[in-house]
Structure formats: C-alpha cells, structure tokens
Write a protein that holds these residues in place. Sequence first.
Motif: not given
Length: 157
Positions: A53-82
């Motif tokens: 809701v407040s971040s984009d989150i990805w699983r990045v699959d690498l040969q060595r295994g997966s990592v998680c990458v998270k990016r904070a969003l300036p506008k949250l994914r909610v109905q109101m402008d937050w």
Amino acid sequence: MVADVPDVHPDRVGDAVDVVEQTAGSLEQRINDEHVGAERDEEPDYVALAGGVSSDIWRVDLQRGSVCVKRALPKLRVQMDWYAPVERNQYEIAWLRTVAQIEPAAVPKILGTDALHGLLAMEYLPPESYRLWRTELFAGCADSSVATQVGRLLVRI
C-alpha cells in the motif's frame, strides 16, 4: 548518475520493472559489494509482489537466489489522496538495523540501500517458510501463542 524514478501505477508491472532497472546501477553496486548481487551476464527476473500500500515491492530472482527490493511511494495506494514522505524508508532501514543488532532472526538482512530513490534491497523471505501474521488473522486464524511470541520479541527489542 541514476535516472529519476518515475511514479509507478500499481497495475503496470512493466513500469515497476523499469523503475528497478533504472535504479539498478547504484543499488546493484551496493548489493554486489555484499557479494549477493547479479552476475555480470545475468538478467534478473523481476516479480512485482502484491500487498504494497505504501511501497512498490519486488522479488528479484538471481542465480544466487532471490532478493526483495522495496521502494517507498510518495502517494499511498488508498482511495483518498494520502501522501507520505519517501524518506520514511530511511527510518525503516534504521529500525531493521537496530533490531538486527538485538534479535537478528527477527528481521530480513539488509543487502543494499539507495536513499536518493527510496530503495531497500533485503533478504527475500519466501511465504512458504514465513507466514504473514496479518494474513493469518484475516483468515480467522487467531493463535494466542503467536501473539505471545510477538509480545515477548517486542519486549526484547
């Protein structure tokens, strides 16, 4: 120089991948410094994860295994402008580092950060091994022993 990070619409996975790839230069160097990043000839697979809701989150699959990458969003994914400052990502990183010093098993390992773009790369915790308490509660599984464990952990922290 890393490209400016565009705003990503939650339903456009391709754009989310572009964001990670555009910022990968600085983040990849930090991850590689920890010896957990992509090999030079490797093309990682980026999978957008649900629930952010407040971040984009990805699983990045690498040969060595997966990592998680998270990016904070300036506008949250909610109905109101937050709106929320993306700098909050730095507080999350500080919290993870603090907890790791007290109770290392309680948080994922930080693999790299990019403060300029609000990115955090961390150890990926697969849902098959790490159940989300929130998901369990929404499913009606309220196990009081889990609440007790969480309470004890928070006291230690």
